[in-house]
Design a protein around this motif. Structure first.
Motif, PDB file in Angstrom:
ATOM      1  N   HIS A 361      44.099  -4.998  20.099  1.00 23.39           N
ATOM      2  CA  HIS A 361      45.209  -6.086  19.702  1.00 23.39           C
ATOM      3  C   HIS A 361      46.261  -6.042  20.622  1.00 23.39           C
ATOM      4  O   HIS A 361      46.755  -7.196  20.877  1.00 23.39           O
ATOM      5  N   LYS A 364      44.808  -8.272  23.342  1.00 27.21           N
ATOM      6  CA  LYS A 364      45.121  -9.530  23.154  1.00 27.21           C
ATOM      7  C   LYS A 364      46.597 -10.185  23.151  1.00 27.21           C
ATOM      8  O   LYS A 364      46.953 -11.535  23.420  1.00 27.21           O
ATOM      9  N   TYR A 365      47.481  -9.484  22.561  1.00 29.58           N
ATOM     10  CA  TYR A 365      48.774  -9.986  22.445  1.00 29.58           C
ATOM     11  C   TYR A 365      49.202 -10.077  23.918  1.00 29.58           C
ATOM     12  O   TYR A 365      49.997 -11.227  24.294  1.00 29.58           O
ATOM     13  N   CYS A 392      43.217 -15.713  17.702  1.00 31.96           N
ATOM     14  CA  CYS A 392      44.530 -14.788  17.342  1.00 31.96           C
ATOM     15  C   CYS A 392      45.174 -15.485  16.254  1.00 31.96           C
ATOM     16  O   CYS A 392      46.194 -14.732  15.716  1.00 31.96           O
ATOM     17  N   ASP A 395      44.451 -14.302  13.033  1.00 38.38           N
ATOM     18  CA  ASP A 395      44.406 -12.847  13.076  1.00 38.38           C
ATOM     19  C   ASP A 395      45.230 -12.328  11.922  1.00 38.38           C
ATOM     20  O   ASP A 395      46.213 -12.960  11.662  1.00 38.38           O
ATOM     21  N   ASP A 397      46.981  -9.897  11.922  1.00 39.16           N
ATOM     22  CA  ASP A 397      48.081  -9.213  12.710  1.00 39.16           C
ATOM     23  C   ASP A 397      49.329 -10.246  12.625  1.00 39.16           C
ATOM     24  O   ASP A 397      49.101 -11.070  13.336  1.00 39.16           O
ATOM     25  N   LEU A 400      50.641 -10.953  16.443  1.00 41.14           N
ATOM     26  CA  LEU A 400      49.686 -11.662  17.186  1.00 41.14           C
ATOM     27  C   LEU A 400      49.915 -12.928  16.520  1.00 41.14           C
ATOM     28  O   LEU A 400      50.016 -13.851  17.288  1.00 41.14           O
TER      29      LEU A 400
ATOM     30  N   LEU B  46      46.251  -2.670  14.161  1.00 38.39           N
ATOM     31  CA  LEU B  46      46.985  -3.768  14.803  1.00 38.39           C
ATOM     32  C   LEU B  46      47.653  -3.456  15.790  1.00 38.39           C
ATOM     33  O   LEU B  46      47.643  -2.379  16.242  1.00 38.39           O
ATOM     34  N   CYS B  47      48.285  -4.496  16.646  1.00 36.81           N
ATOM     35  CA  CYS B  47      48.935  -4.076  17.642  1.00 36.81           C
ATOM     36  C   CYS B  47      50.345  -3.325  17.733  1.00 36.81           C
ATOM     37  O   CYS B  47      50.818  -3.544  16.590  1.00 36.81           O
TER      38      CYS B  47
END
Lengths: 1038, 161
Positions: A361, A364-365, A392, A395, A397, A400, B46-47
């Motif tokens: 992630h 991706k971010y 994204c 997602d 998250d 994100l 998660l990030c």
């Protein structure tokens, strides 16, 4: 405690020992800790905090500790070691979020200690406790100065650490010389900190170290890498502030970066086998600044960028380490910031794709962020990655998702605005955090205003935003929305406009069913219902009024909403009356009005009274004051006031003195006017401190028979901005009560007296000029306010014409193997050209604030006869000393007793009507018509302002200012301007009877003028007028 | 620039705070409460970034401790993540297999180390060795203090054998 236990267990397993042994180990650690100078007390405290099960328990322990510390720390002769421990405990207390300010001074004292350990603890505590603007800092400066000169480099570096945190702008000079000396210290550790300290000084106050900037360049060549990298931090800031000055360093940066990338630095700087990555990133950042928009400089960087990428790029199929990706990402930032090179851009795109495709992630971010940068240069690039973007977006998250929305926001154009805004709104639904909500709401509003495909959509979107974000939305947005509704589509398509309005009315009526609505939305709803609720005839006035009463009732505490509601009711009633129908208020409305009549909020009270007055007026007056659909009309005012020209000419011909601008006048008589001027200029920069000395006061020279005004009164007059009504009224009155029989002497005396009371002080020396200028200035001021408002309306249309983006790119349809849902989304986001063209077509019907010329202004000409008539009372506006400089007055006027004259000054006495057969009745109407015939027609701000000016002093000062408020005010008409609302115009019409105005002004609080006025009025009417006497209005108007 | 560094335990207890930009005590409490709520509730996959009030918070979990740094919006998140790791590695090297307990009882040491890694909100030392050297030099100064009570720890050491 569980967490500790788990940690301990983990370690225990790692070391293969058993639980009991482990406990002993813990004990050992604690004891070792104790051996370093912490007592059992402290260990117990830490343990107790660790074991506390609840926040409350922790709180209790800490409070007890604070009490304990307070007592102990103040004891005399606390041993040094003990004191150090107390300080550490204070740090602990403060870390847990409690106030330990009672011990700050002891921490400061501790820094004076000779023992390094104690000194360090002292510095640590002070840096943690104190902010740079704390009062105690001044006490440490001396210690710092001493420590910076110490032989022990540990002392010096401890002091430097503290310097970085604590030194503020004022204390920089105290330590600057020492810090500069330390740049040559043999220990690189100290040099590095000295550089950081200088950097900090530069951040705090660039001017204090501006002569040392050259030092940073020298430090860049320091043989120690850590010192060099410290200089990079400072240079980054310097380059940021002035790129040009550092262009010549590009080669140095490039060569440093090359060496770092090639692994020339000592192994100690490697980080996970990447050579000094933090240095690389810092230099890349600087290069991005240097290369931006400079082809030549950029070209010098291409090769080193490629080199860095090549060395950081992970092998095929590997995700790469965090740090190498960090460098690669920074490379993308640099590549997209400098003048683009196709090859580098290709590499950047490749890296971006890899990041986007990663499962991590974090990557991706970063990929989304990088994509946003790349597509700014190459918009086509987005197309390949649309599906990754949509992934994204969906997602789980949150970070994100938000980042992706951010990207979409930057990609928005008219083709995809609907999809994107819809996404944003649905995201906003899930939010609870006010900060983020405000942020997203402002973005939605911006997009909607820029790209709205239709007004209908715009209004719907705004409603949703209001509903979700509520009072986080700035009030201006609501005003823009109202303005949009008022102006319509900007074309002469009345039908579409009214369709739009009735659809808005419908949607708002529906919306009112919702249980909880934010105040700002309710304000819009009330306004729209008031303005257009009955316009299309589907809803009866009673229905709408009922709804409005409900709204007001359900928000008892919200004065703004109530104000909107009552004004809306007023408008509906006015429209009904204007259409010739009888208005019978429903009972709940009655009680609502009664409620407001007794309200503590004077604004609401005023509005309620106004409504009552309206109910008693005849249709033609109401129509004039509150015309149907009047809020869409713009007001334009000719600042030259051409309709007065004739009057001015005749006045001049009759021997009046010409008008001088204030500046010229100041030159003419320096005495009093300089005094006035200075008090003026003091007023304007209202809150700024004055550093220069005050001028020596000049004693004003009384001219003629007038004496100087009492100084205590002056400020009041300076404050009351729009003075014109006063002087105007004075002149009017003077005219009416002009007494030639008494001779000029008397009249002049009287006028001077009045001038002193009501006019500006300058008038006492040059009465006529000052008065004239008052009037003209006021007009000017008002005009400029209005025209500013108008022009800003024009410049800032509620929804600007969409910017056509020439870079709009065509998109192919998404790949076939993708689920249809996603494909559709992708297609709508990344859009096809056909849709876009269609959208462009729609764009034409944008909510633009085009002014409709037909409504814009009524020709000012047709009233020449009236203005001619009006000119007779106006004459005296131009000349204060009408007694002597205006000999042509009809001698037929009878003499008045001084009292009456006084009244005359204050307001136009109705007795004058009887004595001067032609004048007052007509002239007052003339006034109205004069202004009516000026471009001001509707009941919007200015018209009512100008009307009111003739009537009420209290009102004008506010209305004048409101008129200056600009576009909002212009739009908000009744609602925004508490006092200038319809009654202003009304009062203008019915002015000749002073009691009405007195009644209205009554509640405005005590003022000299008001009480005099009231007195005059009461003697004329024979009653004591009170504000709360509605029947009086009826009698007077009915 | 780094605005602040926070160490929070999994239970939301504060283990270390360092503020590089001015915050009042009230704001600090608010920030900590707000952030610990946000960070602790995030899932593991998660990030590690949060956008927060126009700034970015980068956090990483080590065992039961969350290390958080708040940086400017235009800073490199991955780099910040590595700065955290850099700090943790130095702590680890100093304490020898660092655990939360070390930081709880020796938080002032953690502060000293942090002061050597970051200064005024910028990374000042990228070499682990030189940080270790400076801290060691300080520790030799307190060696004698240690010796005073070393007898006690010797007893413990023997007991654990």
């Amino acid at each position: 405690m569980e967490s500790w236990a788990s940690d301990i267990m983990k370690k225990a397993f790692k070391q293969g020992s058993q639980g009991t042994v482990d406990q002993l180990k813990t004990l050992g650690r604690e004891l070792a800790m104790g051996s370093q100078g912490s007592s059992k007390d402290f260990l117990d405290l830490v343990k107790a905090i660790g074991e506390s099960k609840s926040k409350a328990e922790e709180e209790r322990i800490i409070l007890a500790e604070i009490e304990h510390l307070k007592k102990r720390i103040m004891e005399p002769d606390v041993p040094r070691k003990k004191m150090k421990e107390y300080i550490i405990r204070l740090v602990y207390v403060e870390m847990l979020g409690h106030d330990a300010s009672f011990g700050y001074i002891y921490a400061v004292k501790m820094t004076h200690d000779d023992n390094l350990l104690c000194k360090k603890s002292g510095y640590l505590a002070t840096t943690l406790f104190l902010n740079e603007d704390h009062d105690l800092i001044i006490l440490i400066v001396n210690t710092m100065q001493k420590d910076l000169k110490s032989d022990n480099y540990l002392v010096v570096s401890a002091a430097l650490t503290a310097v970085c945190k604590l030194i503020n702008e004022e204390t920089i000079p105290a330590v600057l010389p020492q810090v500069v000396d330390l740049l040559g210290h043999p220990k690189e550790h100290v040099r590095k900190k000295a550089v950081m300290a200088l950097h900090r000084f530069h951040q705090r106050s660039p001017s204090s170290v501006s002569h040392l900037l050259i030092k940073f360049r020298q430090i860049l060549c320091d043989k120690d890498p850590s010192v060099m990298s410290a200089a990079l931090c400072a240079l980054f800031d310097l380059v940021l502030s002035d790129v040009k000055a550092f262009k010549n360093l590009t080669a140095s940066f490039v060569s440093i970066l090359k060496q770092v990338a090639e692994h020339r630095l000592p192994k100690a700087y490697d980080y996970h086998r990447t050579p000094a990555p933090f240095v690389q990133i810092k230099i890349l950042k600087i290069l991005a600044l240097l290369g931006a928009g400079d082809r030549h400089t950029s070209e010098n960087m291409y090769s080193v960028l490629l080199e860095v990428i090549k060395r950081s790029e992970p092998g095929k199929g590997e995700p790469g380490s965090n740090i190498s990706n960090a460098i690669l990402y920074e490379c993308i930032c640099t590549i997209t910031a400098i003048v683009a090179n196709p090859k580098l851009l290709g590499t950047a795109a490749e890296i971006t794709s890899r990041l986007l495709k990663s499962n991590n992630h974090n990557y991706k971010y970063m990929g989304i962020d990088a994509l946003g940068r790349v597509i700014q240069i190459d918009p086509d690039f987005a197309e390949q990655h649309q599906l990754a973007v949509i992934d994204c977006l969906e997602d789980e998250d949150d970070t994100l998702k938000r980042k992706t929305l951010d990207l979409l926001y930057r990609m928005t154009k008219s083709a995809n605005v609907e999809v994107i805004v819809e996404r944003m709104i649905s995201y906003m639904r899930t939010l609870s955090d006010a900060h983020t909500k405000t942020d997203i709401a402002s973005r939605i509003i911006e997009l909607a205003e820029r790209f709205a495909p239709s007004n209908q959509w715009f209004i719907q979107t705004m409603n949703q935003v209001f509903e979700l974000a509520g009072d986080l939305v700035p009030a201006k947005v609501a005003h823009d929305l109202m303005r949009l509704l008022a102006k319509g589509a900007g074309e002469d398509d009345e039908e579409a406009d009214s369709l739009l309005r009735s659809s808005a009315v419908e949607s708002y009526l529906q919306l009112l069913g919702e249980p909880k609505l934010p105040s700002i939305l309710l304000q819009v709803v009330c306004w729209v219902l008031g303005e257009y609720g009955t316009a299309d005839g589907t809803h009866s006035a009673d229905d709408i009024i009922g709804k409005l009463c409900d709204v007001a009732e359900s928000h008892p505490g919200d004065i703004a909403v109530k104000g909107y509601a009552i004004t809306a009711i007023t408008k509906i009633c006015a429209f009904e009356i204007g259409a010739g129908r009888q208005v019978q208020l429903i009972p709940e409305c009655r009680s609502f009005i009664d409620d407001l009549l007794a309200s503590h909020a004077t604004d609401l009270q005023q509005r309620a009274y106004e409504l009552q007055v309206f109910l008693g007026l005849t249709p033609d007056i109401v129509q004039k004051v509150l015309p149907v659909n009047g809020s869409g009309v713009d007001i334009e005012i000719d600042r030259e006031l051409p309709f007065l020209q004739e009057f001015v000419d005749s006045a001049l011909a009759n021997g009046a003195r010409p008008y001088f601008h204030e500046n010229e006048r100041l030159d003419m008589d320096s005495g009093i006017s300089s005094f006035v001027g200075s008090s003026r200029s003091q007023q304007e920069p209202s809150h700024a401190l004055r550093f220069e000395a005050y001028e020596t006061p000049t004693v004003p020279i009384p001219s003629g028979s007038s004496s100087t005004a009492p100084p205590s009164l002056l400020p009041d007059f300076q404050e009351a901005k729009p003075e014109s009504p006063r002087s105007l009224r004075n002149h009017l009155a003077a005219d009416n009560s002009q007494v030639d029989l008494l001779g000029p002497e008397v009249s002049r005396l009287r006028l001077d007296g009045v001038q002193r009371k009501w006019g500006r002080p300058s008038a006492s020396s040059q009465p006529s000029l000052a008065a004239t200028s008052d009037f003209e200035q006021e007009i000017e001021r008002r005009d400029s306010g209005v025209s500013e408002g108008a022009s800003s309306i024009r410049e800032n249309p509620p929804a600007a014409v969409p910017m056509y983006d020439p870079r709009n790119f065509e998109k192919k349809k998404a790949q076939p193997e993708i689920p249809a849902e996603k494909q559709r989304l992708a297609a709508s986001l990344f859009g096809g050209s056909s849709t876009q063209k269609a959208a462009n077509g729609v764009k034409a019907s944008k909510p633009a604030a085009n002014l409709r010329p037909g409504e814009k202004s009524a020709p000012p000409r047709p009233v020449t006869t009236q203005s001619q008539q009006a000119s007779s009372p106006l004459m005296d506006l131009m000349d204060m000393t009408s007694g002597d400089s205006f000999p042509a007055d009809p001698p037929a006027k009878p003499a008045y007793d001084p009292f009456k004259e006084l009244e005359g000054l204050l307001d136009r006495p109705s007795t004058a009507a009887s004595s001067t057969p032609a004048a007052p009745q007509t002239s007052s109407i003339d006034f109205m018509s004069l202004y009516d015939s000026a471009p001001v027609i509707s009941h919007t701000t200015t018209s009512s302002t100008s009307d009111t000016d003739f009537l009420s002093l209290d009102h004008t000062s506010r209305s004048g200012m409101d008129a200056l408020n600009g576009p909002q005010a212009g739009l908000m008409d009744l609602n925004e301007l508490p006092v200038t609302s319809p009654l202003g115009g009304l009062a203008g019409l019915v002015q000749p009877n002073p009691s009405s105005s007195t009644g209205l002004q009554e509640k405005k609080g005590p003022s000299l003028h008001n009480s005099l006025q009231k007195d005059a009025a009461s003697r004329q009417v024979g009653v004591t007028p009170t504000g709360a006497n509605p029947a009086l209005f009826q009698d007077l108007f009915g | 620039m780094i605005h602040f560094v926070l160490l929070i335990s999994r239970q939301g207890k504060v283990r270390l705070t360092k503020w590089y930009s001015p915050h009042t005590q009230k704001e600090r409490t608010k920030v900590i409460r707000e952030l610990s709520g946000m960070i602790l509730s995030r899932g593991p996959k998660l990030c590690n970034f949060l956008e927060w009030r126009g700034l970015k918070v980068v956090y990483k979990r080590y065992a039961s401790l969350y290390f958080c740094m708040c940086v400017d919006a235009d800073d490199n998140e991955l780099e910040t993540l590595e700065i955290i790791h850099h700090f943790v590695e130095i702590l680890d090297r100093y304490f020898g297999n660092v655990c939360e307990l070390d930081l709880i009882f020796n938080f002032h040491k953690a502060y000293y180390i942090l002061d050597e890694v970051l200064i005024a909100g910028e990374l000042q030392e990228t070499s682990k060795k030189s940080v270790a050297r400076v801290i060691a030099a300080q520790d030799t100064l307190i060696e004698h203090a240690k010796e005073q009570s070393s007898s006690l720890s010797n007893i413990i050491a023997q007991a654990t054998k």
